[in-house]
Design a protein around this motif. Sequence first.
Motif, short mmCIF file in Angstrom:
data_model
loop_
_atom_site.label_atom_id
_atom_site.label_comp_id
_atom_site.label_asym_id
_atom_site.label_seq_id
_atom_site.Cartn_x
_atom_site.Cartn_y
_atom_site.Cartn_z
N VAL A 157 0.84 -1.21 0.00
CA VAL A 157 0.00 0.00 0.00
C VAL A 157 0.87 1.25 0.00
CG1 VAL A 157 -1.70 1.32 1.30
CG2 VAL A 157 -1.94 -1.15 1.10
N TYR A 158 1.91 1.28 0.83
CA TYR A 158 2.80 2.44 0.89
C TYR A 158 3.49 2.69 -0.45
CZ TYR A 158 2.36 1.88 5.98
OH TYR A 158 1.88 1.75 7.26
N MET A 159 3.84 1.62 -1.15
CA MET A 159 4.53 1.76 -2.44
C MET A 159 3.66 2.43 -3.49
SD MET A 159 6.54 -1.86 -2.73
CE MET A 159 8.05 -2.18 -1.83
N ALA A 160 2.35 2.25 -3.38
CA ALA A 160 1.38 2.92 -4.26
C ALA A 160 1.63 2.62 -5.73
CB ALA A 160 1.39 4.42 -4.01
N ALA A 161 2.05 1.41 -6.03
CA ALA A 161 2.28 1.01 -7.43
C ALA A 161 2.17 -0.51 -7.51
CB ALA A 161 3.65 1.47 -7.91
#
Length: 282
Positions: free
Chosen positions: A163-167
């Motif tokens: 989720v944090y990576m957003a990719a």
Amino acid sequence: WKVHEDIPTVSIAPNTKYSQMTGDKTLVGLSHNMLYRIDPRVGGDNMVVQDELQSYTTKSHFTAAATTESGAIAVGSGKGEIRLFDRLGVRAKTTLPALGEAILGIDVTSDGRYVVATCKTYLLLIDTKLPSDPAGKTGFQKAFPQAQKPAPRRLQLRPEHVVYMAAPISFTPAKFNQSPDGNHSEKTIVTSTGPFVITWNLRRALGTGRGDAYHIKQYADVVVADNFRFGQDRSIVVTLPNDVQCVKRSQLAKPTRESLMIRTPARTSLLSDRDDVVNAPF
């Protein structure tokens, strides 16, 4: 590379894991349903050594191959199957059934004990040693009994980190560090997704069974390829679209929310042509 007028080659591998360091002139070739030796010295439209060719009549969808120090071969397929051969020209000693997604890349330790297979959103780590064999043979040398086929360990990113990576997660083919000195000292696995390089400690993953314990380093651009510096695991060679860098493994750290947030320049390049949702196991 056209090696035969009727056989399209989808992947190649060295005859043995370190044959690039020798005068060996031939290679292992892979088509969607064949495994064979390539001899470039022959030239012309047929460089396939016919008596070292193994063909499968069904659509096997082979995608990747890797070799051990002794020349045994691990082959992955788009179906998710993994085949272990002791040599060319014969059928596989062991066929591991589909374990998940398509196999995009495969690597094996020098002694053939461990195989790492890359799927799009996770890695599969497999111990090939036969549990009940007194001689300590592996699945390359002898078929696993049906009831004793190995259960792979899944190495994957934690859902909150995804989720944090957003990719979207899309791993490059994972590699073991190389150990050409014969002491079987492969200790680390490396892969990447987007601008992130990720490593797993092999012994820790095997000892604890935890596939979500890893270290990460973020770059300003998408990582095209990555591998360990030859002969050790302290440095990683990272290929970017317009640069090649060598990073110390000690610079990779345990992931935090701040370290995983994609920097603004990389976010634009990553998401411009990737509109699909994160495809990661939860």
